[in-house]
Scaffold this active site. Structure first.
Site, short mmCIF file in Angstrom:
data_model
loop_
_atom_site.label_atom_id
_atom_site.label_comp_id
_atom_site.label_asym_id
_atom_site.label_seq_id
_atom_site.Cartn_x
_atom_site.Cartn_y
_atom_site.Cartn_z
N LYS A 134 9.75 -1.77 -0.98
CA LYS A 134 9.64 -1.77 -3.17
C LYS A 134 10.77 -0.74 -3.17
CE LYS A 134 5.29 -1.62 -4.31
NZ LYS A 134 3.72 -1.66 -4.30
N ALA A 178 10.15 -11.06 -3.67
CA ALA A 178 8.74 -11.11 -2.98
C ALA A 178 8.18 -12.22 -3.76
CB ALA A 178 7.77 -10.33 -3.21
N PRO A 179 7.02 -12.83 -4.38
CA PRO A 179 7.05 -14.12 -5.18
C PRO A 179 5.96 -13.08 -5.86
CG PRO A 179 5.33 -14.76 -2.60
CD PRO A 179 6.50 -12.93 -2.80
N ARG A 191 6.71 -9.98 -11.78
CA ARG A 191 8.29 -8.86 -11.61
C ARG A 191 7.75 -7.59 -11.98
NH1 ARG A 191 9.62 -12.29 -8.38
NH2 ARG A 191 12.51 -13.52 -8.25
N GLY A 192 7.50 -6.20 -10.93
CA GLY A 192 6.76 -5.44 -12.17
C GLY A 192 7.06 -4.68 -12.58
N ASP A 215 -1.02 1.07 3.44
CA ASP A 215 -0.09 2.40 4.02
C ASP A 215 1.35 1.99 3.67
OD1 ASP A 215 0.49 4.93 5.03
OD2 ASP A 215 0.09 4.08 6.95
#
Length: 579
Positions: free
Chosen positions: A339, A318-319, A322-323, A374
């Site tokens: 995720k 995903a753009p 980064r987490g 959600d």
């Protein structure tokens, strides 16, 4: 099938468990009107959370009952389940909630086999109910034909949807909603002799509101029609608005809202009715919106598998930034992100895997007030290896090897959450084409924080990258690894330095406990762009004061439930139109 497997009895026991669940679901749901009339706002929140919890509880009770009656040797022999499924299909054949009963069967099956025996022979990977029930039962709708007398029809609607408590100002409401309808619809519509209004017979309840939903249509065109109702305590019920805009109706059914409570005898038929009103909504979104979130999950999975079969889409990262806890991948042509919890977190993070899971699950049960996305939690998803971009798969295997595994020509995702894909707020601001667009996004960012806080939610990590912008331009929080209840946070003012040197010291001159938060630090922490910081300070500078947060905490402890409306409230106008 082994000879000792009582397939019919096992299928009956599974269905008995479903009936017990549906009975409790209906009991909770059917009290929606009473809670609304009695203004039991906190009880509504508790009931909403309880209704979500009971699915898992009844599945566990059903599974344990099966094991007790028939033993693991019979139940864990997967060869028995083809016959069990065939018997079950016959037993649900005449039900009005048969699609829900299929999903229930799948949940019981997976509770025994932990998702590793999924196939259509033994469970309902594909539904067997499509096209079998359409038109068999009359719609639970009320049809009105104004024939030039719109106000008279609205008066009739008000009478048909009355409550045990009176309307606060029925004549004023009639003036308001007639005016709004005439303003929002093309002028010719209200004069069309073929104009019809179709409304679902049951009201929908959520938080502090009730809703009458349906559509207004002519022979050529149609518009959604929603009447939000409020209980003005001490005065009575008010028709608060008449909504005919599809985008606004869509927001009311948003994935960022709690689930509606509505009496539905025939779920698939009601969903078909909603699809007429909200044609851009997916089937899974609509089931989820009325509390059948497991059915929503089933429909999502089927939709996803169809998309993979019918397109050349491949998973990619995903753009966005980064987490530090989650890695996120997506399908470009499918409006969803996946995720996955990383095996190793950034050193700055103090949470562990179990805490992250708990916090993501928490979001299911709280009032999301239109500001929390959600999620759906999945285990053991299998995708074709060819559907992954090589760089995406390489990164997933690098950061989450305990969760992502290549098995032959498949990729096994042992655990993940799905969530609506949005534009990260930091990227949205960077690409803003005007000062006004930037200002509007920052303003809504502030309101997102405030509305979450008033609902007793503190996001924790409020960086711009952890918020997204929906297709309707609303700012929504979507990163939950540090989320907590607002009342569990200790908001403090930074004490003055003891000596001039304190301000230059590497360490703070004051003690900091784990739950301490200093709002004075927010401007520098949240905004590296000085323009953003300046605009936000003008719009929501009160968020930088500990007293603001402490005041909200006091209101929450006193039991106050805030009003957060999922639609634009119109001020009462001067009624100048000619009937």
């Amino acid at each position: 099938m082994t000879a000792r497997c009582p397939a019919t009895a096992i299928a009956r026991q599974i269905l008995n468990g479903f009936d017990a669940y549906r009975k409790e679901f209906r009991q909770i749901t059917n009290l929606g009107r009473y809670r609304f009339e009695q203004a039991q706002w906190q009880e509504i929140q508790h009931a909403s959370a309880r209704r979500i919890q009971i699915y898992k509880e009844h599945i566990e009770q059903t599974r344990d009952g099966l094991v007790s009656l028939y033993g693991e040797a019979v139940l864990l022999d997967v060869g028995n389940w083809s016959a069990i499924k065939q018997s079950y299909m016959g037993q649900i054949d005449l039900r009005l909630d048969d699609e829900l009963s299929e999903t229930w069967y799948n949940s019981v099956f997976n509770s025994l086999f932990s998702h590793d025996k999924i196939c259509n022979e033994n469970m309902f990977v594909q539904t067997t109910r499509q096209g079998r029930v359409s038109g068999e039962t009359p719609m639970q709708i009320r049809l009105y034909r104004p024939a030039g007398d719109l106000k008279g029809t609205l008066r009739q609607i008000m009478g048909d949807y009355r409550f045990e408590i009176p309307f606060a100002n029925p004549e004023g409401d009639l003036e308001r909603i007639e005016y709004q309808l005439r303003q929002s619809l093309p002028e010719w519509v209200c004069k069309d002799p073929d104009l019809s209004i179709e409304l679902y017979s049951s009201r929908l309840y959520r938080n502090k509101g009730a809703y009458i939903i349906g559509r207004v249509f002519t022979a050529e065109e149609q518009w959604p029609l929603l009447f939000p109702l409020l209980n003005i305590e001490g005065q009575g019920v008010r028709f608060d608005a008449a909504i005919t805009d599809e985008a606004e109706a869509s927001i009311i059914f948003s994935f960022t809202r709690s689930y509606f409570m509505v009496r539905v005898a025939y779920p698939s038929e009601f969903i078909s009715f909603l699809q007429k009103i909200l044609p851009r909504k997916h089937l899974w979104e609509l089931y989820t919106s009325i509390g059948f979130y497991k059915q929503g999950k089933t429909e999502f999975y089927r939709s996803l598998m169809r998309h993979l079969d019918e397109t050349d889409d491949r998973f990619m990262m995903a753009p966005g930034i980064r987490g530090m806890v989650m890695t996120v991948f997506t399908l470009p042509g499918y409006n969803t992100v996946f995720k996955v919890i990383k095996d190793r977190f950034s050193p700055s993070k103090t949470v562990d895997r179990a805490m992250v899971i708990d916090r993501y699950r928490l979001v299911k049960y709280v009032d999301r007030v239109g500001r929390l996305a959600d999620t759906q939690e999945f285990s053991d998803l299998r995708f074709p290896l060819a559907k992954f971009d090589p760089e995406c798969l390489e990164e997933l295997l690098d950061v989450a090897p305990s969760t992502i595994e290549v098995q032959g020509d498949e990729v096994l995702v042992r655990h993940c959450w799905t969530e609506r894909r949005m534009t990260p707020l930091n990227i949205y601001l960077d690409n803003a084409t005007s000062e006004q667009q930037m200002r509007d996004a920052l303003d809504d960012y502030g309101w997102a924080i405030k509305q979450l806080a008033a609902a007793n939610i503190f996001p924790g990590d409020m960086l711009l990258k952890n918020f997204g912008v929906t297709r309707h331009g609303r700012v929504v929080f979507y990163d939950y690894d540090e989320i907590t209840y607002l009342t569990e946070v200790n908001f403090r003012v930074i004490p003055p330095p003891r000596y001039p040197e304190d301000e230059w010291a590497a360490e703070p001159w004051y003690s900091v406990a784990p739950n301490d938060v200093f709002p004075e630090e927010f401007p520098v922490f949240l905004f590296t762009d000085i323009r953003h910081r300046k605009i936000f300070s003008q719009l929501h500078g009160d968020l930088f004061r500990a007293g603001y947060w402490q005041g909200l905490q006091e209101a929450i402890r006193e039991g106050k439930v805030i009003d957060v409306f999922p639609y634009k409230r119109r001020k009462d106008p001067e009624y100048t139109y000619t009937a």
